[in-house]
Design a protein around this motif. Structure first.
Motif, PDB file in Angstrom:
ATOM      1  N   HIS A 172      -1.414   0.668  -3.796  1.00 17.60           N
ATOM      2  CA  HIS A 172      -1.374   2.227  -3.193  1.00 17.60           C
ATOM      3  C   HIS A 172      -2.495   2.900  -3.453  1.00 17.60           C
ATOM      4  N   ASP A 173      -2.863   2.827  -4.785  1.00 16.60           N
ATOM      5  CA  ASP A 173      -4.260   3.816  -5.242  1.00 16.60           C
ATOM      6  C   ASP A 173      -5.514   3.252  -4.400  1.00 16.60           C
ATOM      7  N   VAL A 183       0.826  -1.099   0.000  1.00 16.72           N
ATOM      8  CA  VAL A 183      -0.020   0.016  -0.013  1.00 16.72           C
ATOM      9  C   VAL A 183       0.844   1.212  -0.067  1.00 16.72           C
ATOM     10  N   ILE A 184       2.150   1.116   0.028  1.00 14.33           N
ATOM     11  CA  ILE A 184       2.957   2.333   0.191  1.00 14.33           C
ATOM     12  C   ILE A 184       3.266   2.691  -1.209  1.00 14.33           C
ATOM     13  N   SER A 185       3.978   3.912  -1.316  1.00 11.62           N
ATOM     14  CA  SER A 185       4.126   4.613  -2.873  1.00 11.62           C
ATOM     15  C   SER A 185       4.337   3.796  -3.801  1.00 11.62           C
ATOM     16  N   MET A 206       1.926   8.417   5.086  1.00 15.23           N
ATOM     17  CA  MET A 206       1.041   8.386   4.066  1.00 15.23           C
ATOM     18  C   MET A 206      -0.392   8.775   4.528  1.00 15.23           C
TER      19      MET A 206
END
Length: 363
Positions: free
Chosen positions: A151-152, A144-146, A209
């Motif tokens: 991620h989206d 889920v990070i960049s 985030m």
């Protein structure tokens, strides 16, 4: 240094703090909430909290104005916590099958009676689609990070959190300030964001985030809480994955009693000693963000175990977990007729404990 002298120094330090953490960007209501959290130990007091307190209890659900705590002592908890789990899915109910519309209404009522609201977020596993406790894959945070494949999708999940928190408003349009406690108990390994499920860098990016996206979405009414479990043995371990002073407003710990009274006291005492050191160094108030003894089999637990342990330290509040209506053995606050109810009344009447009526009179 004696604990009493340390408390005096710590509380004097807290009263001198201005514009620490995220305070400079907060709504006036959030600043007032943070001031209340800092003021409690200055007065030698701490607030009592209970999870899902006004929504259900032992033998009842969705009865307006009812609360197991209130039924025992005649007053609501000063702090009420709720969970956001499943808001990310876009559903109308959370992980405990409570309607988000109901939670919204109860948050406004608690704020208007002078109390405080807190939220945790048991988000589903974004990689497997299962619940928060699914630790079958150690790459959920990475996903889920960049640069992650999810991620989206996860940004969309955070946006749903923001939309809900921003929707909690009074009739006059005031956003209710809340303590927001994401990614808690990360020092254990039972959540997909736990210690062994991601690196320090990945966990830090998850926090950054979450914080940055919520700020982009205008959630300037939040007090951000950091709350490990009882695993840290010193300040270094406690701060190993600390998101930073520019994000965190209050530090906490989640610590439960599982049978052995001596072990519970030793663990909580150790963690609170660590936290007053961290709190003083980093300029943060401290709290026992989750605690309790399931079914409260000790009839004098409130004044014989909890109160003498936590009252030695300058905490802002202590919060016990929920009284489950679907499991009559899973409760952490007394209800009428429960074995510790009379002792809880003594706890309530102690000059150090603060419930809604008193916090309202303090304002």
């Amino acid at each position: 240094m004696a604990i009493g002298k340390y408390i005096v120094g710590f509380t004097m330090f807290l009263t001198s703090l201005t514009c620490m953490g995220t305070e400079k960007n907060m709504t006036p209501e959030a600043k007032a909430l943070l001031a209340t959290l800092k003021a409690m130990p200055v007065h030698g007091t701490f607030m009592f909290g209970h999870h899902d307190d006004p929504i259900y209890g032992i033998g009842w659900e969705n009865e307006p104005g009812r609360s197991d705590v209130k039924s025992v002592c005649g007053d609501y908890p000063a702090v009420m916590s709720f969970d956001l789990g499943r808001i990310e899915r876009g559903g109308d109910s959370n992980i405990d099958n409570v309607k988000f519309d109901k939670i919204r209404r109860e948050c406004v009522l608690q704020y208007e009676r002078g109390g405080i609201v807190s939220f945790s977020w048991h988000a589903d596993n974004p990689l497997t689609g299962k619940d928060s406790w699914d630790v079958s894959d150690s790459t959920a945070v990475r996903s889920v990070i960049s640069a992650g494949a999810n991620h989206d999708k996860f940004i969309g999940w955070i946006d749903r959190v923001a939309d809900f928190l921003n929707s909690i408003k009074t009739d006059k349009g005031v956003k209710v300030p809340v303590i927001f406690r994401p990614w808690h108990e990360h020092t254990g390994n039972w959540f997909w964001w736990g210690q062994a499920l991601c690196t320090d860098e990945e966990y830090s990016e998850l926090w950054q985030m979450t914080y940055n996206r919520l700020k982009e979405k205008g959630t300037n009414q939040l007090i951000w809480a950091y709350s490990p479990g009882l695993e840290p043995k010193d300040t270094t371990a406690y701060l190993q994955r600390y998101p930073g002073d520019d994000i965190v407003d209050i530090i906490g710990v989640d610590c439960y009693q599982f049978g052995n009274r001596a072990d519970y006291i030793a663990n909580l005492d150790r963690m609170l000693k660590i936290m007053i050191q961290v709190g003083k160094t980093h300029g943060k108030p401290i709290a026992v963000t989750e605690t309790g003894y399931e079914s409260i089999p000790d009839p004098e637990w409130w004044t014989g175990t909890l109160l003498p342990t936590i009252s030695k330290y300058p905490i802002s509040y202590v919060l016990v977990w929920r009284n489950a209506r679907e499991n009559t053995k899973h409760f952490f606050a007394p209800y009428p007729g429960q074995g510790s109810a009379s002792d809880f009344v003594k706890f309530y009447n102690d000059k150090r404990t603060v419930f809604v009526k008193e916090i309202r009179n303090m304002k």
